[in-house]
Design a protein around this motif. Sequence first.
Motif, PDB file in Angstrom:
ATOM      1  N   ARG A  72       0.833  -1.200   0.000  1.00 38.75           N
ATOM      2  CA  ARG A  72       0.000   0.000   0.000  1.00 38.75           C
ATOM      3  C   ARG A  72       0.864   1.244   0.000  1.00 38.75           C
ATOM      4  O   ARG A  72       2.002   1.216   0.454  1.00 38.75           O
ATOM      5  N   GLN A  73       0.287   2.308  -0.521  1.00 40.16           N
ATOM      6  CA  GLN A  73       0.993   3.587  -0.549  1.00 40.16           C
ATOM      7  C   GLN A  73       0.007   4.688  -0.197  1.00 40.16           C
ATOM      8  O   GLN A  73      -0.982   4.905  -0.921  1.00 40.16           O
ATOM      9  N   ALA A  74       0.289   5.359   0.897  1.00 41.13           N
ATOM     10  CA  ALA A  74      -0.514   6.497   1.335  1.00 41.13           C
ATOM     11  C   ALA A  74       0.092   7.775   0.759  1.00 41.13           C
ATOM     12  O   ALA A  74       1.280   7.803   0.424  1.00 41.13           O
ATOM     13  N   PRO A  75      -0.691   8.834   0.649  1.00 39.89           N
ATOM     14  CA  PRO A  75      -0.181  10.091   0.099  1.00 39.89           C
ATOM     15  C   PRO A  75       1.052  10.579   0.855  1.00 39.89           C
ATOM     16  O   PRO A  75       1.054  10.632   2.091  1.00 39.89           O
ATOM     17  N   GLY A  76       2.103  10.890   0.116  1.00 38.47           N
ATOM     18  CA  GLY A  76       3.324  11.407   0.723  1.00 38.47           C
ATOM     19  C   GLY A  76       4.200  10.368   1.386  1.00 38.47           C
ATOM     20  O   GLY A  76       5.205  10.719   2.014  1.00 38.47           O
ATOM     21  N   LYS A  77       3.826   9.092   1.267  1.00 36.83           N
ATOM     22  CA  LYS A  77       4.605   8.033   1.902  1.00 36.83           C
ATOM     23  C   LYS A  77       5.100   7.034   0.869  1.00 36.83           C
ATOM     24  O   LYS A  77       4.577   6.950  -0.243  1.00 36.83           O
ATOM     25  N   GLN A  78       6.091   6.249   1.270  1.00 33.05           N
ATOM     26  CA  GLN A  78       6.609   5.222   0.382  1.00 33.05           C
ATOM     27  C   GLN A  78       5.684   4.000   0.380  1.00 33.05           C
ATOM     28  O   GLN A  78       4.949   3.751   1.341  1.00 33.05           O
ATOM     29  N   ARG A  79       5.757   3.258  -0.693  1.00 30.55           N
ATOM     30  CA  ARG A  79       5.001   2.009  -0.771  1.00 30.55           C
ATOM     31  C   ARG A  79       5.564   1.035   0.264  1.00 30.55           C
ATOM     32  O   ARG A  79       6.779   0.895   0.403  1.00 30.55           O
ATOM     33  N   GLU A  80       4.652   0.358   0.975  1.00 26.46           N
ATOM     34  CA  GLU A  80       5.085  -0.563   2.012  1.00 26.46           C
ATOM     35  C   GLU A  80       4.381  -1.905   1.880  1.00 26.46           C
ATOM     36  O   GLU A  80       3.240  -1.978   1.405  1.00 26.46           O
TER      37      GLU A  80
END
Length: 120
Positions: A38-46
């Motif tokens: 998953r990738q949240a706005p402003g964050k890296q894919r995890e």
Amino acid sequence: QVQLVESGGGLVQPGGSLRLSCAASGNIFSMYSMGWYRQAPGKQRELVADIMRSDTINYADSVKGRFTITRDNAKNTVYLQMNSLEPEDTAVYYCNADRGPYLPGRRNYWGQGTQVTVSS
């Protein structure tokens, strides 16, 4: 070539549930692993969860006890059951197919992503 198509995302209230599906064009049983990221706005894919060819399963600490990854080899489909959803789970969720480190050619394939929004 592997094509992955996700479905099942949407808007849900905190504490609710969703089930994501990832339909693959190829034989998922032969894959080194299948997973959800998953990738949240402003964050890296995890990594959220993955299931290895050996059936070993890994979960991110943040989803342990709430999310469950399963695989239906006959349908070439991987699922992510998400319970007790929290606003922090809001993200675009991507399905991943990993061919592993020992085969020639492209290793990873990704779906187009499905949006999950947890909000009241």
